[in-house]
Design an enzyme around this catalytic site. Structure first.
Site, mmCIF file in Angstrom:
data_model
loop_
_atom_site.group_PDB
_atom_site.id
_atom_site.type_symbol
_atom_site.label_atom_id
_atom_site.label_comp_id
_atom_site.label_asym_id
_atom_site.label_seq_id
_atom_site.Cartn_x
_atom_site.Cartn_y
_atom_site.Cartn_z
ATOM 1 C CE LYS A 185 -59.491 41.270 -60.186
ATOM 2 N NZ LYS A 185 -59.851 41.776 -61.509
ATOM 3 C CB CYS A 294 -71.591 29.581 -61.554
ATOM 4 S SG CYS A 294 -72.876 30.482 -60.685
ATOM 5 C CD GLU A 392 -67.695 26.533 -65.097
ATOM 6 O OE1 GLU A 392 -66.537 26.943 -64.928
ATOM 7 O OE2 GLU A 392 -68.655 26.922 -64.412
HETATM 8 P P1 NAD Z 1 -61.794 33.855 -63.273
HETATM 9 O O1 NAD Z 1 -61.459 32.882 -62.191
HETATM 10 O O2 NAD Z 1 -60.934 33.901 -64.469
HETATM 11 O O3 NAD Z 1 -61.774 35.352 -62.696
HETATM 12 C C1 NAD Z 1 -62.558 35.724 -61.588
HETATM 13 C C2 NAD Z 1 -61.928 36.952 -60.930
HETATM 14 O O4 NAD Z 1 -60.658 36.567 -60.398
HETATM 15 C C3 NAD Z 1 -61.646 38.094 -61.911
HETATM 16 O O5 NAD Z 1 -61.877 39.329 -61.250
HETATM 17 C C4 NAD Z 1 -60.167 37.919 -62.212
HETATM 18 O O6 NAD Z 1 -59.521 39.109 -62.613
HETATM 19 C C5 NAD Z 1 -59.653 37.451 -60.856
HETATM 20 N N1 NAD Z 1 -58.371 36.731 -60.893
HETATM 21 C C6 NAD Z 1 -57.759 36.138 -61.959
HETATM 22 N N2 NAD Z 1 -56.572 35.631 -61.573
HETATM 23 C C7 NAD Z 1 -56.436 35.891 -60.249
HETATM 24 C C8 NAD Z 1 -55.431 35.598 -59.284
HETATM 25 N N3 NAD Z 1 -54.322 34.944 -59.595
HETATM 26 N N4 NAD Z 1 -55.640 35.981 -58.007
HETATM 27 C C9 NAD Z 1 -56.767 36.626 -57.647
HETATM 28 N N5 NAD Z 1 -57.745 36.952 -58.524
HETATM 29 C C10 NAD Z 1 -57.586 36.590 -59.801
HETATM 30 O O7 NAD Z 1 -63.318 33.616 -63.617
HETATM 31 P P2 NAD Z 1 -64.170 34.325 -64.757
HETATM 32 O O8 NAD Z 1 -63.716 33.777 -66.060
HETATM 33 O O9 NAD Z 1 -64.179 35.804 -64.530
HETATM 34 O O10 NAD Z 1 -65.635 33.802 -64.408
HETATM 35 C C11 NAD Z 1 -66.119 32.580 -64.834
HETATM 36 C C12 NAD Z 1 -66.006 31.544 -63.727
HETATM 37 O O11 NAD Z 1 -66.663 32.023 -62.546
HETATM 38 C C13 NAD Z 1 -66.690 30.245 -64.068
HETATM 39 O O12 NAD Z 1 -65.885 29.172 -63.670
HETATM 40 C C14 NAD Z 1 -67.969 30.292 -63.236
HETATM 41 O O13 NAD Z 1 -68.527 29.041 -62.953
HETATM 42 C C15 NAD Z 1 -67.509 31.001 -62.024
HETATM 43 N N6 NAD Z 1 -68.634 31.604 -61.304
HETATM 44 C C16 NAD Z 1 -69.071 31.052 -60.135
HETATM 45 C C17 NAD Z 1 -70.175 31.583 -59.478
HETATM 46 C C18 NAD Z 1 -70.698 30.979 -58.197
HETATM 47 O O14 NAD Z 1 -71.507 31.629 -57.528
HETATM 48 N N7 NAD Z 1 -70.293 29.782 -57.836
HETATM 49 C C19 NAD Z 1 -70.818 32.678 -60.017
HETATM 50 C C20 NAD Z 1 -70.358 33.210 -61.205
HETATM 51 C C21 NAD Z 1 -69.253 32.675 -61.842
#
Ligand code: NAD
Length: 498
Positions: A185, A294, A392
């Site tokens: 997803k 991230c 963040e």
């Molecule tokens: P997010 O947590 O909002 O969403 C990530 C994914 O989770 C999306 O596909 C979203 O649709 C899905 N999602 C949302 N609600 C959900 C739920 N209840 N259950 C399951 N899935 C759900 O994050 P974002 O805004 O897309 O990305 C930014 C964040 O990602 C930042 O905090 C960043 O630090 C983190 N990130 C971490 C890494 C790493 O390798 N550690 C890499 C990239 C981004």
């Protein structure tokens, strides 16, 4: 203007879900994605439902149980992955354009990420064949021990919007190399390149049902994946807030979890650092991908003696960073991914003066007006307790704090709930190695930042996550370990017969 961009502006790309080797419309609505730099539609995808997830899980489960992937040789799996890598290489321009139009990242950067993904897919192909177990030939003549690695099963892979294709490449080929099948997803903002990857895998001959993609919102699609009893493991990359909810939601069948979450990453600059080199690296580290990384270096911890000259250099460089249209070859920083995220960044910057700090440069929205652009920002007078030092921000925003001794700097670096990455700038080997060992983070850079290769494992300490992706761990993560003991020779009877 770019002709590929023009054709997408006049006819946005349209996708269905990809399930069991077929395009599947489902019954959900359509999600329209506007380019965050241009404010016009560039793609549409389906808003999936729990029903679509059920269908995808059933396909992945069938393929996993009935054969054609987990039970073929690793050499065959590696061949499919290499073919896919080559096809990515042939489709760089098409992939990079839609990646840029959906995410806002500069086109040259998108191309770099897609080309880098080719190397990740090739590396994972090699790892498919490097995966092995252990033997224990130490139990005497009567017993032999085997440790087998088996694919964990059906994996749910949930990805964010900041590096849609790159993050997919850090996980999907490793999942496939291990012999798992998968339901992916992508983020609702940036789904197209994941669907194009599914097409590539089909064209590479990967059997139906091995890779399925269901697009849509976190709730219901992500939530249904995390809760699904037909899924054995979830690999989630995204915010710590949603990652924490995934831990709870996955408890039903006690799934294995890999979580790659947020960061508030420290950058220590010692008094002996090469300040020109450091300033350039620091500005890159916080502005790359508009700070939506991230691993962005977002907390600058500077030796008091060099604070003035370093901050002058950073301000001068930040003013020269080219913010603008991501289709322009000269652009280094594109827009923020959407309006809500931009407003959040501006609100968080606003807490700095309210809590006693100062905006030294940037701090505001900048043109072009039809996109969500934020100027590279340096904040001074920051203390570790302030909002800008703790949250963040996920924008090009750097919070600067002073230190007197290296021990103080390390304490400040570790004064966070996160532990994703850390950087230290110094010419002293002793100081760099001491800081590298003491900083509690999954990745540490010395005199450089945000660099790496498929060989290096990535992941977080503390609330930045669980598990590791890429490197040798990248495939092992998606396996179960089975111990087998084989009796050889006569049995020493337990039941004493008369
Ligand atoms: P997010 O947590 O909002 O969403 C990530 C994914 O989770 C999306 O596909 C979203 O649709 C899905 N999602 C949302 N609600 C959900 C739920 N209840 N259950 C399951 N899935 C759900 O994050 P974002 O805004 O897309 O990305 C930014 C964040 O990602 C930042 O905090 C960043 O630090 C983190 N990130 C971490 C890494 C790493 O390798 N550690 C890499 C990239 C981004």
């Amino acid at each position: 203007m770019n002709t590929l961009a023009d054709s997408i502006f006049s006819t946005p790309r349209s996708f269905d879900h990809f399930i069991d080797g077929q395009w599947h419309a489902g019954r959900g609505d359509t999600i329209v994605r506007n380019s965050p730099a241009h404010g016009v539609p560039v793609s549409t995808v389906r808003a999936g439902t729990a029903e679509d997830v059920d269908r995808a899980v059933a396909a992945a489960r069938r393929r996993f149980e009935k054969g054609g992937w987990a039970n073929i040789t690793s050499a065959q799996r590696a061949t499919y992955l290499r073919r896919a890598a080559d096809l990515i290489g042939e489709r760089v321009d098409a992939l990079a354009m839609i990646e840029t139009l959906e995410s806002g990242k500069p086109l040259a950067q998108s191309k770099g990420e897609i080309e880098g993904a080719v190397a990740l897919w090739h590396y994972a192909a090699g790892q498919a064949q490097a995966l092995h177990g252990e033997t224990h030939n130490t139990f005497g003549d009567g017993l032999l021990g085997l440790v087998l690695r088996e694919p964990v099963g059906v994996v749910g892979l949930i990805t964010p919007w900041n590096f849609p294709f790159w993050i997919l490449a850090e996980r999907l080929p490793f999942i496939l190399a291990a012999g798992c099948t998968v339901v992916v997803k992508p983020s609702e903002y940036t789904s197209s390149t994941t669907l194009m990857m599914a097409e590539i895998l089909r064209d590479a001959g990967v059997p139906d049902g091995v890779v399925n993609v269901v697009t849509g919102y976190g709730d219901p699609v992500g939530q249904a994946i995390v809760e699904h009893r037909g899924i054995d493991m979830v690999s989630f990359t995204g915010s710590t807030r949603v990652g924490r909810s995934a831990v709870v939601a996955s408890a039903g069948n006690l799934k294995k979890l890999s979580l790659e979450l947020g960061g508030k990453n420290p950058v220590i600059v010692c008094a002996d650092a090469d300040l020109d080199k450091a300033a350039d690296g620091i500005v890159y580290g916080v502005c790359f991908n508009a700070g939506q990384c991230c691993v962005s270096g977002s907390r600058l911890i500077v030796a008091k003696d060099v604070m003035q000259p370093l901050s002058e250099r950073i301000v001068a460089l930040m003013k020269q960073v080219r913010v603008g249209d991501p289709l322009d070859e000269a652009t280094q920083v594109g827009p923020i991914v959407n309006e809500a995220q931009m407003q959040r960044i501006l609100r968080l910057i606003g807490t700095c003066p309210d809590e006693g700090g100062r905006v030294l440069t940037g701090g505001e929205r900048v043109p072009p007006e039809n996109g969500y652009f934020v100027a590279p920002t340096l904040l001074g007078g920051v203390q570790s307790s302030m909002t800008v030092a703790r949250e963040e921000i996920f924008g090009p925003v750097l919070a600067m704090m002073p230190f007197d001794t290296l021990e103080q700097a390390i304490d400040l670096a570790n004064d966070t709930d996160y532990g994703l990455s850390a950087t230290v700038w110094t010419q002293s080997l002793d100081q760099s190695m001491h800081a590298m060992r003491k900083m509690r983070a999954g990745r540490v850079w010395v005199n450089t930042t945000i660099t790496g290769g498929p060989e290096m494992p990535i992941g977080g300490y503390k609330e930045s996550g669980l598990g590791r992706e890429t490197g040798l761990q990248g495939v092992a993560e998606y396996t179960e370990v089975k111990s087998a003991l084989i009796d050889l020779g006569a049995r020493q009877k337990w039941v004493r017969t008369a």
